[in-house]
Design a protein around this motif. Sequence first.
Motif, PDB file in Angstrom:
ATOM      1  N   GLY B 344       0.842  -1.198   0.000  1.00  0.00           N
ATOM      2  CA  GLY B 344       0.000   0.000   0.000  1.00  0.00           C
ATOM      3  C   GLY B 344       0.872   1.241   0.000  1.00  0.00           C
ATOM      4  N   VAL B 345       0.422   2.255   0.697  1.00  0.00           N
ATOM      5  CA  VAL B 345       1.187   3.506   0.755  1.00  0.00           C
ATOM      6  C   VAL B 345       1.873   3.633   2.117  1.00  0.00           C
ATOM      7  CG1 VAL B 345      -0.082   4.807  -0.974  1.00  0.00           C
ATOM      8  CG2 VAL B 345      -0.994   4.659   1.335  1.00  0.00           C
ATOM      9  N   TYR B 346       2.076   2.497   2.769  1.00  0.00           N
ATOM     10  CA  TYR B 346       2.558   2.502   4.148  1.00  0.00           C
ATOM     11  C   TYR B 346       3.919   1.824   4.283  1.00  0.00           C
ATOM     12  CZ  TYR B 346      -2.422   3.383   4.314  1.00  0.00           C
ATOM     13  OH  TYR B 346      -3.671   3.904   4.068  1.00  0.00           O
ATOM     14  N   THR B 347       4.574   2.134   5.385  1.00  0.00           N
ATOM     15  CA  THR B 347       5.933   1.639   5.593  1.00  0.00           C
ATOM     16  C   THR B 347       5.974   0.277   6.290  1.00  0.00           C
ATOM     17  OG1 THR B 347       5.981   2.901   7.644  1.00  0.00           O
ATOM     18  CG2 THR B 347       6.953   3.950   5.707  1.00  0.00           C
ATOM     19  N   ILE B 404       4.554   6.230   3.493  1.00  0.00           N
ATOM     20  CA  ILE B 404       5.908   6.295   2.940  1.00  0.00           C
ATOM     21  C   ILE B 404       6.174   7.767   2.639  1.00  0.00           C
ATOM     22  CG2 ILE B 404       7.312   5.677   0.929  1.00  0.00           C
ATOM     23  CD1 ILE B 404       5.390   3.149   0.708  1.00  0.00           C
ATOM     24  N   PRO B 405       7.319   8.332   3.061  1.00  0.00           N
ATOM     25  CA  PRO B 405       7.584   9.752   2.800  1.00  0.00           C
ATOM     26  C   PRO B 405       7.688  10.029   1.293  1.00  0.00           C
ATOM     27  CG  PRO B 405       9.168   8.831   4.363  1.00  0.00           C
ATOM     28  CD  PRO B 405       8.404   7.679   3.809  1.00  0.00           C
ATOM     29  N   PRO B 406       7.458  11.274   0.905  1.00  0.00           N
ATOM     30  CA  PRO B 406       7.484  11.612  -0.528  1.00  0.00           C
ATOM     31  C   PRO B 406       8.832  11.284  -1.187  1.00  0.00           C
ATOM     32  CG  PRO B 406       6.642  13.452   0.767  1.00  0.00           C
ATOM     33  CD  PRO B 406       7.138  12.441   1.744  1.00  0.00           C
ATOM     34  N   GLY B 426       6.140   9.070  -5.613  1.00  0.00           N
ATOM     35  CA  GLY B 426       4.891   9.208  -4.876  1.00  0.00           C
ATOM     36  C   GLY B 426       4.944  10.302  -3.821  1.00  0.00           C
ATOM     37  N   ASN B 427       3.770  10.858  -3.573  1.00  0.00           N
ATOM     38  CA  ASN B 427       3.632  11.834  -2.494  1.00  0.00           C
ATOM     39  C   ASN B 427       2.250  11.634  -1.891  1.00  0.00           C
ATOM     40  OD1 ASN B 427       3.505  13.949  -0.753  1.00  0.00           O
ATOM     41  ND2 ASN B 427       4.184  15.508  -2.228  1.00  0.00           N
ATOM     42  N   TYR B 428       2.204  10.675  -0.988  1.00  0.00           N
ATOM     43  CA  TYR B 428       0.910  10.199  -0.495  1.00  0.00           C
ATOM     44  C   TYR B 428       0.281  11.171   0.493  1.00  0.00           C
ATOM     45  CZ  TYR B 428       3.362   6.400  -2.694  1.00  0.00           C
ATOM     46  OH  TYR B 428       4.084   5.672  -3.597  1.00  0.00           O
TER      47      TYR B 428
END
Lengths: 268, 786, 154
Positions: B344-347, B404-406, B426-428
């Motif tokens: 996903g958009v996560y670490t 996740i950082p840009p 990406g820049n979530y």
Amino acid sequence: MIPAKFDYIKASSLGEALTLLQEHGDEAKILSGGHSLIPSMKLRLATPSVLIDIGGISEMNTITEEGDEIVIGANCTHHQIATSDLVREHVNILSQAALCIGDIQVRNRGTLGGSLAHADPASDYPATVLACEATIVAEGKDGKRTIGANDFFQALFLTALQDDEIITAIRFPKVSQGTYQKFFQSASRFAVVGVAAIKKGDGVQIGVTGVSGVPFRATAVENAYDGTSSAAKHAMDGVDDIISDHFADEEYRSHLARVYVKRALEAL
Amino acid sequence: MGTFIGKPIKRREDARFLKGAGRYTDDIKLPKMTQSAFVRSPYAHAKIVRIDTTNARNMAGVVAIYTAEDGCGEYGVPCGWQVNFKNGETMREPKHPLLAKDKIRHLGEAVAIVIAETLEQARDAAEMVEVDYEPLPAVTDPQKAMDSGAPLVHDEWPDNAAFDWCIGNDRAEVEAALASAHHVTEMEYRNQRLAPNAIEPRSYIADYDVNAGKWTLYTSTQNPHLIRLLLCAFVLGIPEHKVRVLSYDVGGGFGSKIYHYTEEALLTWVSKEIGRPVKWTSDRSEAFLTDAHGRDHVVKSKMGFDKDGKIVAHLTDEYCALGAYLSTFAPAVPTYLHGTLFQGVYTTPLIHLNVTAPFTHTVAVDAYRGAGRPEATYLLERIISKAAKEMNMDPAEIRFKNFIPPFDGVNEPGYQTQVALQYDSGNYEAVLKRGLEMLGYEEFRKEQEEARRNGKLLGVGISTYIEGCGIAPSAVVGSLGARAGLYEVGAVRVQPTGKVSVFTGTHSHGQGHETVFAQFVADKLGIDMADVEIEHGDTDQVAFGMGTYGSRSLAVGGSAIIKSVEKVLEKGAKIAAHKLEAAEEDLEYAEGKWTVKGTDKSVSFGDVSLTAYVPHDYPEGLEPGLDFSSFYDPTNFTYPFGTHIAVVEVDSDTGKVHLKRFLACDDVGNVMNPMIVDGQIQGGVVQGVGQALLEEVVYDEVGQMLSGSYMEYAMPRADDVPMIETDRTVTPCPHNPLGVKGAGEAGAIGSTPAVVNAVVDALSHLGVTDIQMPLTPQRVWKAMHA
Amino acid sequence: MNISITINGKLVTHDIEPRISLSHFLREHLDLTGTHIGCDTSGCGACTVTLDGQAVKSCTVLAVQADGSEVTTIEGMAQGDQMHPIQEAFREHHGLQCGFCTPGMVMTAADILKNNPNPTEEEIRHGLEGNFCRCTGYHNIVKSIQHAAEQMKA
């Protein structure tokens, strides 16, 4: 999708239609708007060998005021009924119900008589017909007769019409106050529950469609009515043969019936 | 932005569609064309005891009737993707017979085809084909299909598994992290089965020319070349150069028209047998029974968090239905198109997904708008919102905490996930911030409190998705089991007059390629859009391309065209230099002409084009002509992302959900035509809303379909949805020349969990934590009263 | 059976089986393939035409029932090269993607605007309830019809 072969006869008068119906008996089906019949023929669920088209019979296509009644020809489309000034003024509940049916295109073709004769348990009109105590005028080989709303709907897709009879008109008593409340099935847009309620003196008359194999009068509610909506809790008293499908099982449908009766009583 | 790029240019396709002059396959009529109708099984699982076509053959107008015994029984359609068992055992792969022989494995499977002079006659005769079946017990649920003693779909294998698969970190390590996590959120649900329902039913015409020994197949497909390859090399064994596949206008696909279907192959075979063209167009009932379905995952998931709400581990087990036979991309969908998006958009530092993919007595399940990514996104975005509630955090806050950082993929490297992929850029945070702003999130929460006090059930749902598209690098997909490359071809043929014909291997069925591709080609060449024509859908005109799916057309197909445009300009510069008597490096190209820098000496694109074809005064050693074809194989997938926010109100008496607002802030990289991108997002969103609230294919215990028509299968209608409020951020893709990512599926990926999150949010104070999709009024009401 | 129907202003006479639906007749016998068939059982609206001025689903009208009537199909909407304002509005507002449902949408829009020249968004959405679009999410179709209403008033 193509229906099985059939002969098509366009009747130019009611008399001709009745003669044809007698001639062809069980083999024949009456075609009015065709919006239930034609799809089922395309799916080959219905395979009549003769279709008698009554759509062109103009004597069955009028809406008139006769004393305390509004008389609606069986061939009147849902659109005609929804937009008729006479209906709006004197049986407004019926125009509300007509406007809930299908969509623009379906309302432009489907007819009151056709819908009632087909007697789909999820169709909209029966609730209003029952609540208003309308009478169904039918003609057959033995002449003309009227059938009370309470006697008309007999079972799933079965009415009091004889095989040789055609609905010619429906007579609605004028109604001062009425409301049709419907919970739509999300795919077909038929009624999961449709409740018609009218004021009659201090009391109410309530018809319910969609809930059971046969539309019914919510007499328990009518009897318990006290001017508020509290009687709605009786909506399902004594009702059996409750329809169940993946949109609404018996429990939920019964709940909806009570909710929609309540809403109808509140809207009166 | 150029003259055309980035502008909301009106579509050039529209005039023909609006006038009723589109050319869909069923619109085509060939001389001496016959019609066909299928005889299909009314059972999901049965032995075929007897087929008698005698009476049917005597019906008026019948040209031929075929069963599996009549010469086509040996042929079967293969799968295009191989996913082996974890233990190395080869994927179990039944050939999908063109007509069922001996045994029926799903409702609607074809047992005979009737060819007649007219459609009426074909249908009438099909009714007269007598088939005796011996019905057998069936299994349609993917989890139940793995129970011991479940009815077998294919008797030759001891259980129903086609393969199993896993991805991510070591399972024991993930389990250990979950065991020591501060908080663990769990979910169990079914991502329900959907029917794609392109409004144009599938339609095919096969036409065998006996004198030329050539076939023409007109087909409503998203990918003509792949159909030709599969048909020729893997099904019928006929020479590929003797087959022309034509796919003109196609009325929506959404994945369902990617695959090579048995009917296509059978018609091609029939056409040679009868020596005449033959047409088949599916009716809607057949579409429900035979078009590949989507989704159908049974999911069990755990996500662990530390005390600050940071995700520490994620473990999921799934049973994913494949249907009775493996459709073209089927094995890829619950695996490589699904598990690879579990970051996903996560670490999340530790992830493990385990998939068991069984055969079921149903029609095949394959890619449907989003294909595996909606299923991944649904899980992640539901479970993180559920966790927020359990941990008493705001659903936006928990997301910001885990993003996740840009990174732009140029100055900062791509992001390496735990599940094989490397994200491009990406820049979530930005899309979530913008989404919350669009709604006025803080204000909304106040309004919600007020509404609750008044007995109203108002809810907001957030989803922040990422998806992988622009599918994609051939070597990568090859290593993952794809049996085809996934590059794209694009050719630019400059005509002597400077008019330009562009040939693309992608296919447009609503996406507007004829307009968008012309926009950037005209811009890059500095010529008018009217001078550029886009051709697609004809295997005789276009070199071997890979079609349209996975939001790949612009990112992969567009890039191939750009390569050819660059070759045109490079060669054009040589010709221009010769004409201008200047050195190439002294020229600059702008506004359709080459100019000697610092002078007013120039030569136009048109002059150069003419010179290329009339090479009288021409550079020595240079070939005539200005016509280039290029293949583009990207180095990575592209990764669009975005935030979707739904606002709902639930009727407390009935459970009916009213979608009040829907806001989408998407980032699809650079935008060629904002009007078309917005349209793609709006349409995708509503399809995703359909899954959340309305749509479900329902089979009963014996495998009969209870939702096989528009009377029972609910899809969004105009009055079910509001206007879709859209905005975007732009984070260009760093690895393709246009910087584009893809917009076709994003809407359908992000929207579904946003809607469900909103409904659960509206009911959270009643103790509701989850509701099975679709959120029918009945299900919502029952959840409220559980 | 012999039938005569005025289609897009032209009288057409044909001998036809009674079981042939109007949609099938238009497409297969008259080559008016702009009328599309998406479900053939009055569910999707792609086959919508006007019959004596009213929008109908031509899959659920037998051609013989239309005998003596006037039918307008999508092919009859434009006047030569001049598209109908509804068609223009769909182009202007990107009210179509794959184009398959479009003829039915345009014909239904004509009925909506005939009966209600100033429809609200809600009335337009309600009016489109018999027409599926799987591409656009209806957003731009509604906008197109709003725009057409303005243009047709002007």
